[in-house]
Design an enzyme around this catalytic site. Structure first.
Site, PDB file in Angstrom:
ATOM      1  N   HIS A  50      23.213   3.982  48.095  1.00 50.42           N
ATOM      2  CA  HIS A  50      24.001   4.515  46.980  1.00 50.42           C
ATOM      3  C   HIS A  50      25.487   4.202  47.197  1.00 50.42           C
ATOM      4  O   HIS A  50      26.193   3.809  46.268  1.00 50.42           O
ATOM      5  CB  HIS A  50      23.791   6.041  46.867  1.00 50.42           C
ATOM      6  CG  HIS A  50      24.612   6.715  45.816  1.00 50.42           C
ATOM      7  ND1 HIS A  50      24.072   7.270  44.680  1.00 50.42           N
ATOM      8  CD2 HIS A  50      25.958   6.925  45.723  1.00 50.42           C
ATOM      9  CE1 HIS A  50      25.048   7.785  43.936  1.00 50.42           C
ATOM     10  NE2 HIS A  50      26.198   7.587  44.553  1.00 50.42           N
ATOM     11  N   GLU A  51      25.931   4.367  48.461  1.00 53.16           N
ATOM     12  CA  GLU A  51      27.356   4.139  48.765  1.00 53.16           C
ATOM     13  C   GLU A  51      27.717   2.662  48.706  1.00 53.16           C
ATOM     14  O   GLU A  51      28.751   2.291  48.146  1.00 53.16           O
ATOM     15  CB  GLU A  51      27.716   4.719  50.138  1.00 53.16           C
ATOM     16  CG  GLU A  51      27.436   6.204  50.312  1.00 53.16           C
ATOM     17  CD  GLU A  51      27.839   7.047  49.118  1.00 53.16           C
ATOM     18  OE1 GLU A  51      27.126   8.017  48.817  1.00 53.16           O
ATOM     19  OE2 GLU A  51      28.842   6.723  48.442  1.00 53.16           O
TER      20      GLU A  51
END
Ligand SMILES: Cc1nc(NNC(=O)[C@H](CC2CCCC2)CN(O)CO)c(F)c(N2CCN3CCOC[C@@H]3C2)n1
Ligand code: NI
EC number: 3.5.1.88
Length: 187
Positions: free
Chosen positions: A157-158
């Site tokens: 996600h990051e």
């Protein structure tokens, strides 16, 4: 100190940019930024501080969310069981790069949210279940680690934020809960 006011929201073009690598050896500025990102995660997971500072809970944060288009992420993933306070993954990662990944896909059963998205976007966000990752750590040392399940999801996600990708870009528009065979649903 990073608060919710520091975090830019969808619509800000920085969230759709491809962020630039940071130079190594790391600058004092980039080291300080990493420390502040990690401090935000700690504060956001402390009920008293989160309440005091009006923070949404976070297990990850990417520099573009601070309107800084650099390839820096922070992750602080608690173990989940209250007995063991040790986080399963806690790191500031500079120039993180996915070197390889499993064929096996996975998603969080609860779907995903984002501190830069002030709305619920339901649906499964299908990602790789396992990844091999390289990055430079806060001490400037090159690391190579393997992650799976929840920790792998958080890091993906990051890293998406470093490439201008939002979690809902992965959600199936026709059927948000459509799942191909064999995708692991992580509860
Ligand atoms: C899964 C989860 N996502 C929370 N928020 N969203 C985020 O972290 C976004 C990043 C995550 C969204 C899905 C994958 C990565 C932030 N993002 O947008 C950065 O790009 C949480 F807050 C949370 N937890 C569980 C652990 N709990 C420990 C005690 O403190 C509260 C905390 C709540 N779990
Ligand atoms: Ni996010």
């Amino acid at each position: 100190m990073i608060t919710m006011d520091t975090i830019i929201r969808e619509g800000n073009p920085t969230l759709r940019e491809v962020a630039k690598e940071v130079s190594v050896p790391l600058s004092d500025e980039d080291i300080k930024l990493g420390e502040e990102m990690m401090e935000f995660l700690h504060n956001s997971q402390d009920p008293v501080k989160a309440e005091e500072l009006g923070l949404r809970g976070g297990v990850g944060l990417a520099a573009p969310q601070l309107d800084i288009s650099k390839r820096i992420i922070a992750v602080h993933v608690p173990s989940g069981d209250l007995e063991n306070p040790e986080p399963t993954l806690s790191a500031v990662m500079y120039n993180p790069k996915i070197l390889s990944h499993s064929v096996q896909d996975a998603c969080l059963g609860e779907g995903e949210g984002c501190l830069s998205v002030d709305r619920e976007v339901p649906g499964y966000v299908v990602r790789h279940n396992k990844i091999t990752l390289s990055y430079v750590d806060a001490a400037g040392v090159k690391q190579k680690i393997r992650l799976k399940n929840y920790e792998a999801i958080v890091v993906q996600h990051e890293i998406d934020h470093l490439n201008g990708v939002m979690f809902y870009d992965h959600i199936n528009q026709e059927n948000p809960y459509a799942l191909k065979d064999g995708v692991l649903v992580i509860e």
